[in-house]
Design an enzyme around this catalytic site. Structure first.
Site, PDB file in Angstrom:
ATOM      1  N   GLU A  55       0.824  -1.213   0.000  1.00  0.00           N
ATOM      2  CA  GLU A  55       0.000   0.000   0.000  1.00  0.00           C
ATOM      3  C   GLU A  55       0.853   1.254   0.000  1.00  0.00           C
ATOM      4  OE1 GLU A  55      -2.189  -2.854   2.946  1.00  0.00           O
ATOM      5  OE2 GLU A  55      -0.156  -2.592   2.169  1.00  0.00           O
ATOM      6  N   CYS A  83      -2.780  -2.935   7.352  1.00  0.00           N
ATOM      7  CA  CYS A  83      -2.389  -2.894   8.761  1.00  0.00           C
ATOM      8  C   CYS A  83      -2.620  -1.484   9.306  1.00  0.00           C
ATOM      9  CB  CYS A  83      -0.920  -3.297   8.898  1.00  0.00           C
ATOM     10  SG  CYS A  83       0.228  -2.069   8.224  1.00  0.00           S
TER      11      CYS A  83
END
Length: 156
Positions: A55, A83
């Site tokens: 990401e 996360c």
């Protein structure tokens, strides 16, 4: 249908990560017109950088593409639930929507373990779509970790 197309692209990126010994996670960012503006895959091990998640790599590339740190009206597709670190980057970059495949019940920050992305009181929240191509995404990760455990066992 569009979600599946972009998730398949993210899965191909996850394969790139796996081919270099990284945890197989891939991510793509698409603008409101359906144009790919950023992509990435896990590179934490080879870069010796705990922040080099798929990401983050995609967010960095999209920011350079747009010449802006705000990624307003974009969608992030990622094979594994973000996360907490990545959720923070999603919030700060103002990504509108997050689509992920596999849930992460140990560290997922989009609803499985904790939900940072929709938390009341934070100045931005992302729309979340979960479970897109979940079985393919989960299988890729499970197979990777099974293989890794077997290799460690054989090296003892």
């Amino acid at each position: 249908m569009t979600d599946e197309i972009w998730m398949r692209h993210a899965l191909e990126l996850a394969k790139c990560a796996e081919s270099i010994g990284e945890i197989p996670v891939g991510a793509v960012i698409v603008d409101e017109n359906g144009q790919l503006i950023g992509e990435g895959f896990n590179q934490s091990i080879i870069k010796h950088n705990p922040t080099a998640h798929a990401e983050i790599m995609a967010i960095e590339q999209a920011g350079r593409f747009l010449h802006n740190y705000r990624l307003v009206n974009t969608t992030l597709y990622v094979t594994l639930e973000p996360c907490i670190m990545c959720a923070g980057a999603i919030i700060h970059s103002r990504i509108k929507r997050v689509v992920y495949g596999a849930s992460d019940y140990k560290t997922g920050a989009a609803g499985s373990y904790i939900n940072i992305l929709s938390r009341t009181g934070i100045n931005h929240f992302a729309q979340i779509t979960s479970g897109v191509l979940a079985s393919e995404c989960s299988s890729m990760l499970s197979n990777f970790f099974k293989k890794r455990r077997l290799e460690k066992k054989q090296n003892k």
